[in-house]
Motif scaffolding. Structure first.
Motif, PDB file in Angstrom:
ATOM      1  N   ARG A   3      -7.984  -1.435   1.570  1.00 33.34           N
ATOM      2  CA  ARG A   3      -7.449  -1.841   0.283  1.00 33.34           C
ATOM      3  C   ARG A   3      -6.703  -3.160   0.379  1.00 33.34           C
ATOM      4  NH1 ARG A   3      -6.973   1.498  -3.849  1.00 33.34           N
ATOM      5  NH2 ARG A   3      -4.981   0.630  -4.484  1.00 33.34           N
ATOM      6  N   SER A  34      -2.314   5.739  -3.655  1.00 31.92           N
ATOM      7  CA  SER A  34      -2.518   5.855  -2.214  1.00 31.92           C
ATOM      8  C   SER A  34      -1.780   7.069  -1.669  1.00 31.92           C
ATOM      9  CB  SER A  34      -2.020   4.593  -1.510  1.00 31.92           C
ATOM     10  OG  SER A  34      -2.777   3.483  -1.886  1.00 31.92           O
ATOM     11  N   SER A  71       0.818  -1.200   0.000  1.00 27.85           N
ATOM     12  CA  SER A  71       0.000   0.000   0.000  1.00 27.85           C
ATOM     13  C   SER A  71       0.853   1.252   0.000  1.00 27.85           C
ATOM     14  CB  SER A  71      -0.927  -0.010   1.221  1.00 27.85           C
ATOM     15  OG  SER A  71      -1.739   1.140   1.249  1.00 27.85           O
TER      16      SER A  71
END
Length: 276
Positions: free
Chosen positions: A263, A245, A239
């Motif tokens: 996510r 992101s 991530s």
């Protein structure tokens, strides 16, 4: 020499542009140029003129491998191709062995007839057929029953199927595939070491080195068996590498800790599913 994995990935698979429905985030990923509207590639960061390759809410955007993650993806795909080659070799060998179960007498006659002709040629390369383990193995196979030969061929095919399962799991970046590959490869390492105690060859050493490196790499980089924080740390690392992101964190309010895993992949998956 430094590899720019993002540019290599975009050169091979094309740019990964995305238009999020969130206006503030879309503004960060869009630019107006003389060639028209351009969208930022989530992999290499370049702005690419033309329609984006995807659109929708930011939470539904594909996670795109970048940097170290992209390098790991390439290495894992290479491992998958290696396992696929093993599958094809073992499958072919198993089919050939089973097909020869009723041809032992004819093969024995052929070997007996051709061996004296091959000895002078082999001698030029320092290969003494009388002492060759390969030749002894061929000769011993002539004494096996058709049932035994069928079992050997079936075992080779079964090993090939294991290699195929490894290849599929690794290529699709599934976490079960990484575990499966690490376990199956690790189980055969002691066998390969034992074979080296019987007879050392460059090929055996090379195969052993590749398999040991593959197991260590999978366990360390994929954080298997709880190593380096396990699956949770692995998903967090992915991530953090996701450009979307990072951009989203710059324009949207911070999410509570309970939402950090939004996510993350469902249990049993690798984490982010990269475009194939």
């Amino acid at each position: 020499m430094s590899w720019d994995w993002e540019l290599i990935g975009c050169a091979v698979g094309g740019h990964a542009t995305y238009r999020p429905t969130e206006a503030a985030l879309a503004g960060l990923l869009r630019v107006e140029t003389a060639a028209g509207t351009g969208w930022r590639c989530l992999r290499c960061g370049s702005f690419v003129p033309g329609e984006p390759s995807g659109h929708g809410p930011a939470d539904q955007a594909p996670a795109v491998a970048r940097g170290v993650m992209l390098r790991d993806l390439v290495i894992q795909r290479l491992l998958a191709l290696d396992r696929l080659i093993h599958f094809l070799v073992l499958l072919t060998a198993g089919i050939v062995v089973i097909g020869l179960r009723h041809s032992q007498d004819a093969l024995r006659d052929d070997v007996t007839r051709e061996m004296p002709l091959l000895e002078p040629i082999a001698g030029q390369f320092g290969w003494h057929l009388d002492d060759s383990p390969t030749v002894r193995l061929i000769e011993s196979s002539f004494r096996l029953s058709p049932t035994a030969i069928t079992l050997i061929g079936t075992a080779l095919i079964a090993l090939g199927v294991l290699e195929l399962v490894e290849a599929v799991g690794l290529w699709l970046l599934r976490r079960w595939g990484e575990y499966f590959s690490a376990v199956v490869t690790g189980v055969f390492i002691p066998v390969e070491i034992y074979e080296l105690t019987e007879r050392v060859s460059v090929l055996k050493v090379l195969v052993l080195a590749i398999n040991v490196a593959a197991v260590l790499w999978l366990v360390w980089r994929k954080r298997l068996f709880g190593v380096r924080g396990g699956a949770a740390a692995y998903r967090a690392e992915h991530s953090a590498q996701d450009l979307l992101s990072v951009e989203r964190a710059a324009v949207l309010p911070a999410t509570p800790p309970a939402d950090v895993g939004a996510r993350a992949a469902p249990p049993g998956e690798t984490g982010p599913k990269y475009p194939v």
